[in-house]
Design a protein around this motif. Structure first.
Motif, PDB file in Angstrom:
ATOM      1  N   PRO A   1      79.099 -24.317 -10.078  1.00  0.00           N
ATOM      2  CA  PRO A   1      78.049 -24.697 -11.032  1.00  0.00           C
ATOM      3  C   PRO A   1      77.990 -23.780 -12.253  1.00  0.00           C
ATOM      4  CG  PRO A   1      77.195 -24.682  -8.783  1.00  0.00           C
ATOM      5  CD  PRO A   1      78.546 -24.049  -8.731  1.00  0.00           C
ATOM      6  N   THR A   2      78.564 -22.585 -12.147  1.00  0.00           N
ATOM      7  CA  THR A   2      78.552 -21.651 -13.274  1.00  0.00           C
ATOM      8  C   THR A   2      79.423 -22.140 -14.422  1.00  0.00           C
ATOM      9  OG1 THR A   2      78.306 -19.896 -11.627  1.00  0.00           O
ATOM     10  CG2 THR A   2      78.787 -19.205 -13.862  1.00  0.00           C
ATOM     11  N   HIS A   3      80.385 -23.036 -14.126  1.00  0.00           N
ATOM     12  CA  HIS A   3      81.256 -23.546 -15.191  1.00  0.00           C
ATOM     13  C   HIS A   3      80.437 -24.192 -16.301  1.00  0.00           C
ATOM     14  CE1 HIS A   3      84.835 -23.875 -12.160  1.00  0.00           C
ATOM     15  NE2 HIS A   3      84.554 -22.633 -12.506  1.00  0.00           N
ATOM     16  N   ARG A   4      79.398 -24.937 -15.920  1.00  0.00           N
ATOM     17  CA  ARG A   4      78.578 -25.612 -16.938  1.00  0.00           C
ATOM     18  C   ARG A   4      77.837 -24.593 -17.796  1.00  0.00           C
ATOM     19  NH1 ARG A   4      73.456 -27.450 -17.662  1.00  0.00           N
ATOM     20  NH2 ARG A   4      72.787 -26.557 -15.675  1.00  0.00           N
ATOM     21  N   LEU A   5      77.333 -23.510 -17.174  1.00  0.00           N
ATOM     22  CA  LEU A   5      76.645 -22.484 -17.938  1.00  0.00           C
ATOM     23  C   LEU A   5      77.582 -21.799 -18.926  1.00  0.00           C
ATOM     24  CD1 LEU A   5      74.269 -20.646 -15.433  1.00  0.00           C
ATOM     25  CD2 LEU A   5      73.658 -22.110 -17.337  1.00  0.00           C
ATOM     26  N   VAL A   6      78.795 -21.503 -18.464  1.00  0.00           N
ATOM     27  CA  VAL A   6      79.770 -20.864 -19.351  1.00  0.00           C
ATOM     28  C   VAL A   6      80.095 -21.774 -20.518  1.00  0.00           C
ATOM     29  CG1 VAL A   6      82.124 -19.974 -19.507  1.00  0.00           C
ATOM     30  CG2 VAL A   6      80.709 -19.423 -17.511  1.00  0.00           C
ATOM     31  N   PHE A   7      80.261 -23.066 -20.234  1.00  0.00           N
ATOM     32  CA  PHE A   7      80.577 -24.017 -21.298  1.00  0.00           C
ATOM     33  C   PHE A   7      79.421 -24.127 -22.290  1.00  0.00           C
ATOM     34  CE2 PHE A   7      80.972 -28.558 -22.728  1.00  0.00           C
ATOM     35  CZ  PHE A   7      82.068 -28.338 -23.538  1.00  0.00           C
TER      36      PHE A   7
END
Length: 456
Positions: free
Chosen positions: A282-288
């Protein structure tokens, strides 16, 4: 009694007098904030209790602190200007040049450094959002000198424009049936909705900025501030009461999330993680989202810096310094003001669209006057017209506010006190020095004969 003893007694009396005045002011200011605590009871009634002990401690601390400060001032005496050595000045100049690249490199590495700390990533995204809002308002307030207290209206227009268009194509469903060749059904864009609607949200916000600019062309100073404040409240009340379109107080939920140019950040086989062959997180969305708002903020900064060097930017600065002289020089004040409002509102619309896609839900409570006041405070604290100062002020105000979260109800008091001290120390902002856009490389010397003839 000697003259020296009398002078000392008068000095002690003055110190005590200033301390008593400071303590009385603290008593008046903090009596309701600290002395009385109110809450809503279980049945809806208002309950309160007193905290006179804590109030007395704060007033006593102000009294003793005032005595200490006044005593130190009298011991040290007035401090004159200190001339720094050339080596020290060159070192400070080099540090100033390295600060911006260092901040940019750190910003690019934030998702790498704090990848496993979701709270810090969310906080970094919030800080960058306010940095972008501050840079957008800086065009209106810092460069053009127009006091805008309703900047949150453009933030709201961008957010609601993106939410409505992404969910239902166009706000009015019959528009597509009536004008099939003019209308665009944004529902057909699917996963590309965010990238297609981001510029649309900015343009709609710029359009409302122009609409605001026309009624206030003849206003300046406090009158301009009152009208812009009213405009922000009008937009909020329209959003709150037009329930058929905006959902009213219930807001809008289920707003589409951004995609990596058509590739969703989901767990399925068609997701971005599966495409590049890494485990889903789920951290991928935050990084993006972090890199999206970083790119938008840098775009805002780059456009603002480029505009400052163009004739329109120099016209903004001239109007900020003296509008009457600006008119006398032949500058069109109408187009200058409208362009400032439109460009500043456009960046606010971009930030609003990002806010909507990041939250997935928006409501009128997110666009109150407090947001306008916070963004304006960031611009003033950073130094009006300074891009670096606005960024540092946003980090200090948003990040600093979170730093004092552990103090519970006292954090607003502590944070406000720190801001007051900072404004006393730096009354013109964190970065008060701004090099003019146009200046002479070498001062022009005018002879006394030419000055006598009236040419200088």
């Amino acid at each position: 009694m000697s003259q020296q003893t009398a002078t000392r007694d008068r000095g002690v009396a003055a110190i005590i007098k200033n301390a008593v005045v400071s303590a009385l002011l603290a008593l008046v200011l903090f009596s309701l904030m600290i002395g009385i605590r109110t809450e809503t009871g279980p049945s809806g009634q208002l309950t309160y209790w007193t905290r006179f002990g804590e109030l007395a401690a704060v007033v006593g601390a102000v009294f003793i602190g005032s005595i200490i400060v006044e005593t130190i001032k009298r011991w040290t005496g007035p401090v004159g200007s200190v001339e720094l050595p050339d080596t020290v000045r060159r070192a400070f100049a080099m540090l100033g040049r390295l600060l911006i690249p260092a901040l940019l490199i750190f910003a690019l590495l934030v998702p790498v450094i704090f990848y496993n700390q979701r709270y810090l990533l969310d906080l970094a995204i919030l800080v960058l959002t306010y940095v972008m809002l501050g840079w957008g308002l800086n065009v209106v307030v810092g460069l053009a000198g127009l006091l805008d207290l309703g900047y949150v209206a453009f933030y709201a227009v961008g957010a609601y424009s993106y939410a409505l268009l992404a969910q239902s194509g166009l706000p009015f469903p019959y528009f597509i049936e009536t004008y099939p060749y003019v209308a665009i059904d944004f529902l057909q864009l699917g996963s590309w909705a965010f990238w297609a609607l981001l510029p649309v949200s900015g343009l709609l916000a710029a359009f409302w900025g122009v609409l605001l600019g026309f009624p206030v062309l003849r206003l300046r100073g406090d009158y301009l501030a009152i009208v812009t404040l009213a405009f922000g409240e009008i937009i909020r009340l329209v959003i709150l009461n037009w329930q058929d379109l905006t959902g009213g107080p219930n807001g809008i939920s289920g707003i589409p999330r951004p995609t990596v140019f058509g590739i969703p950040l989901t767990r399925g086989d068609d997701g971005f993680a599966a495409l590049i062959g890494v485990p889903f997180s789920p951290t991928h969305r935050l990084v993006f989202l972090f890199y999206i708002i970083l790119a938008l903020a840098l775009l805002t900064n780059w456009v603002t810096i480029r505009l400052r060097r163009l004739p329109i930017g120099r016209a903004w600065e001239a109007m900020r310094e003296d509008e009457v002289a600006c008119r006398a020089l032949g500058i069109n004040i109408t187009t200058t003001k409208l362009s400032a409002f439109a460009i500043g509102a456009m960046f606010g619309g971009f930030a609003g669209a990002f806010f909507a896609t990041r939250q997935g839900f928006i409501s009128p409570e997110s666009f109150t006057f407090q947001e306008s006041a916070l963004v304006l405070a960031i611009v003033v604290l950073g130094g009006m017209g300074s891009q670096l100062g606005v960024a540092l002020a946003a980090i200090a105000m948003i990040g600093g506010f979170e730093l004092f979260r552990g103090l519970d109800q006292f954090r607003m008091l502590v944070f406000g006190g720190v801001m007051v001290l900072l404004m006393i120390w730096r009354p013109r902002g964190l970065v008060s020095h701004r090099a003019p856009t146009v200046f002479l490389q070498k001062p022009t010397e005018i002879s006394s004969s030419l000055v006598k003839e009236g040419r200088g």
